[in-house]
Design a protein around this motif. Structure first.
Motif, mmCIF file in Angstrom:
data_model
loop_
_atom_site.group_PDB
_atom_site.id
_atom_site.type_symbol
_atom_site.label_atom_id
_atom_site.label_comp_id
_atom_site.label_asym_id
_atom_site.label_seq_id
_atom_site.Cartn_x
_atom_site.Cartn_y
_atom_site.Cartn_z
ATOM 1 N N THR A 16 -25.769 -1.976 -34.707
ATOM 2 C CA THR A 16 -24.403 -2.418 -34.982
ATOM 3 C C THR A 16 -23.926 -3.575 -34.114
ATOM 4 N N GLY A 17 -24.775 -4.120 -33.284
ATOM 5 C CA GLY A 17 -24.361 -5.262 -32.475
ATOM 6 C C GLY A 17 -24.773 -5.091 -31.027
ATOM 7 N N PRO A 18 -24.638 -6.133 -30.229
ATOM 8 C CA PRO A 18 -25.071 -6.068 -28.831
ATOM 9 C C PRO A 18 -24.218 -5.122 -28.001
ATOM 10 N N ALA A 19 -24.880 -4.452 -27.062
ATOM 11 C CA ALA A 19 -24.163 -3.579 -26.131
ATOM 12 C C ALA A 19 -23.769 -4.392 -24.910
ATOM 13 N N ALA A 20 -22.550 -4.200 -24.462
ATOM 14 C CA ALA A 20 -22.086 -4.926 -23.287
ATOM 15 C C ALA A 20 -22.812 -4.418 -22.054
ATOM 16 N N ASP A 21 -23.093 -5.295 -21.121
ATOM 17 C CA ASP A 21 -23.735 -4.896 -19.868
ATOM 18 C C ASP A 21 -22.700 -4.357 -18.907
ATOM 19 N N PRO A 22 -23.102 -3.507 -17.966
ATOM 20 C CA PRO A 22 -24.451 -2.950 -17.845
ATOM 21 C C PRO A 22 -24.692 -1.814 -18.829
ATOM 22 N N ASP A 25 -23.633 1.928 -18.083
ATOM 23 C CA ASP A 25 -22.251 2.321 -18.358
ATOM 24 C C ASP A 25 -22.060 2.631 -19.839
ATOM 25 N N GLN A 26 -22.732 1.868 -20.671
ATOM 26 C CA GLN A 26 -22.602 2.066 -22.109
ATOM 27 C C GLN A 26 -23.221 3.380 -22.561
ATOM 28 N N GLN A 27 -24.256 3.820 -21.869
ATOM 29 C CA GLN A 27 -24.919 5.043 -22.306
ATOM 30 C C GLN A 27 -24.445 6.291 -21.577
ATOM 31 N N GLN A 28 -23.490 6.139 -20.654
ATOM 32 C CA GLN A 28 -23.056 7.295 -19.874
ATOM 33 C C GLN A 28 -22.479 8.400 -20.756
ATOM 34 N N TRP A 29 -21.754 8.027 -21.795
ATOM 35 C CA TRP A 29 -21.160 9.056 -22.649
ATOM 36 C C TRP A 29 -22.225 9.893 -23.353
ATOM 37 N N VAL A 246 -24.849 4.483 -29.945
ATOM 38 C CA VAL A 246 -25.824 4.859 -28.916
ATOM 39 C C VAL A 246 -26.593 3.605 -28.488
ATOM 40 N N PRO A 247 -26.524 3.208 -27.211
ATOM 41 C CA PRO A 247 -27.265 2.020 -26.764
ATOM 42 C C PRO A 247 -28.779 2.251 -26.846
ATOM 43 N N VAL A 248 -29.499 1.240 -27.305
ATOM 44 C CA VAL A 248 -30.962 1.300 -27.378
ATOM 45 C C VAL A 248 -31.522 -0.039 -26.892
ATOM 46 N N VAL A 249 -32.792 -0.031 -26.508
ATOM 47 C CA VAL A 249 -33.437 -1.272 -26.082
ATOM 48 C C VAL A 249 -33.857 -2.064 -27.311
ATOM 49 N N LYS A 250 -33.872 -3.367 -27.164
ATOM 50 C CA LYS A 250 -34.394 -4.247 -28.198
ATOM 51 C C LYS A 250 -35.842 -4.561 -27.868
ATOM 52 N N LEU A 257 -26.394 -1.590 -29.937
ATOM 53 C CA LEU A 257 -25.900 -0.264 -30.272
ATOM 54 C C LEU A 257 -26.528 0.213 -31.582
ATOM 55 N N SER A 258 -26.780 1.492 -31.663
ATOM 56 C CA SER A 258 -27.416 2.055 -32.849
ATOM 57 C C SER A 258 -26.512 3.096 -33.483
ATOM 58 N N GLU A 259 -26.772 3.360 -34.743
ATOM 59 C CA GLU A 259 -26.019 4.357 -35.477
ATOM 60 C C GLU A 259 -26.960 5.037 -36.458
ATOM 61 N N GLY A 260 -27.065 6.348 -36.378
ATOM 62 C CA GLY A 260 -27.944 7.051 -37.299
ATOM 63 C C GLY A 260 -28.500 8.330 -36.709
ATOM 64 N N THR A 261 -29.076 9.146 -37.577
ATOM 65 C CA THR A 261 -29.692 10.380 -37.112
ATOM 66 C C THR A 261 -31.015 10.122 -36.401
ATOM 67 N N SER A 262 -31.547 8.910 -36.519
ATOM 68 C CA SER A 262 -32.748 8.542 -35.781
ATOM 69 C C SER A 262 -32.534 8.717 -34.283
#
Length: 384
Positions: A16-22, A25-29, A246-250, A257-262
């Motif tokens: 869904t688009g780039p995750a803001a750094d760092p 912090d984006q994946q803490q939730w 959900v933040p993921v690596v490229k 950011l990702s979206e899905g049951t994957s």
């Protein structure tokens, strides 16, 4: 005759688009939602190999360097070739076992290793494997080959963020084979929650391998712990996990950011790796029980086909796994969701109840004595 339903797609994750750094912090939730950091006080997945059945994993991503073993191409049983690294498989592998190197993304089980088993090419149009022949004409599907390879090459957990609508006998047999070897199987349930069929019928088409018995089917939830609207709802859902933003690596570098049951399935596969690291002898059905019995946000009825038994809680699952081993010591104090309670009474031995036999026998004896006494009295009266 080709079977159109056997197109195995990995279209279960939408970037869904780039995750803001760092990125931490984006994946803490996500880590908080799964209670991961408390679980890390017990284990980080050391000694466990998770097979990622997906597109090929990029071994040069900093979070995965030196920790990925590449298996053969699973799309064919005869031709040997090396598939190019894929976006989807790399993202899923890092969610499971990313090391956090250089303040990068950290996976649920950062101590685990990855076995990459490629069976899709996500750079090709349609992001799919060519259609397979009908089950009567094919000895093994790519997924069946992957499951058997994983079971025979040291994988304790298999993560499958893939899906198709048609079951195959070869896959059912491979699932049974892997489970028999003690391998935990985790799969995404699919993203069909908003289809016309789901709206009309109140349930989604089943996706496989999530629909095979013994496979842990994972639905997606949002930041509030509610079912993501796109997540499939049917009885293949056992548990749920974050699947929105959900933040993921490229591939190569960077994050999005990702979206899905994957993503949800990969996260739960990481939790399964934590359990297998701590309790390697735990059987697949026990791992599933530990995950489901300790989940957070359990539906009011105890279970529903949208989020299953609730959102996975890693620390509580470790406690539940310990109870299943018969041990008494708590691995994560304060996470006991269920009281000790009283032991159930020991089942009675089968067969007649001794007390009832004595009462019955005594009653018969008394009746017999009274009957004999009556005869004696009658005889005496006749003699008079």
């Amino acid at each position: 005759m080709l079977s159109a339903v056997r197109v195995v797609t990995a279209a279960l994750l939408v970037f869904t688009g780039p995750a803001a750094d760092p990125v931490r912090d984006q994946q803490q939730w996500v880590l908080d939602a799964l209670n991961i950091e408390q679980a890390w006080s017990v284990t980080k997945g050391e000694g466990v190999t998770v097979a990622v059945v997906d597109s090929a994993v990029d071994r040069e991503v900093k979070e995965l360097k030196g920790r990925v073993n590449a298996g053969p191409d699973m799309t064919t049983g005869t031709v040997e070739r090396e598939l190019p690294a894929g976006k989807h498989g790399t993202a899923m592998a890092a969610l499971i076992a990313g090391s956090g190197e250089g303040d990068g993304l950290i996976g649920v089980a950062p101590g685990a290793r990855i076995l990459s088993l490629p069976m899709i090419i996500d750079d090709e149009p349609g992001f799919a494997v060519p259609p397979q022949a009908s089950d009567d004409m094919v000895a093994e599907s790519p997924l069946a080959r992957a499951l058997r390879y994983a079971a025979n090459h040291g994988a304790q957990v298999v993560s499958m963020s893939i899906g198709s609508y048609g079951p195959l006998r070869s896959e059912r047999e491979a699932v049974s084979y892997a489970l028999g070897k003690g391998v935990v199987l985790v799969a995404a349930v699919g993203n069909d929650g908003l289809t016309e069929y789901a709206k009309e019928k109140g349930t989604s088409y089943w996706s496989f391998p999530a629909g095979y018995p013994g496979v842990i089917g994972v639905a997606a939830t949002d930041k509030q712990g509610k079912r993501a609207t796109f997540s499939s709802d049917n009885l293949s859902v056992l548990v749920s996990a974050p699947g929105v933003d959900v933040p993921v690596v490229k591939r190569k570098s960077g994050y999005e950011l990702s979206e899905g049951t994957s993503s949800a399935a990969a996260l739960v596969a990481g939790v399964a790796a934590l359990i297998k690291s701590r309790y390697p002898a735990l059987r697949p059905e026990q791992v599933a029980q530990a995950l489901s019995s300790s989940a957070r946000g359990r539906p009011a009825a105890g279970y529903d086909d949208q989020t299953g038994f609730g959102v996975v809680d890693a620390a509580a699952a470790l406690n539940a796994a310990e109870r299943l081993t018969g041990a008494q010591r708590s691995v994560a104090p304060g996470m006991e969701h269920f009281g000790q309670g009283e032991d159930s009474p020991v089942p009675e031995r089968p067969g007649p109840d001794p007390l009832r036999l004595w009462l019955y026998g005594g009653g018969v004896l008394v009746a017999l004595i009274m009957f004999c006494g009556a005869i004696v009295v009658l005889n005496q009266r006749k003699e008079e």
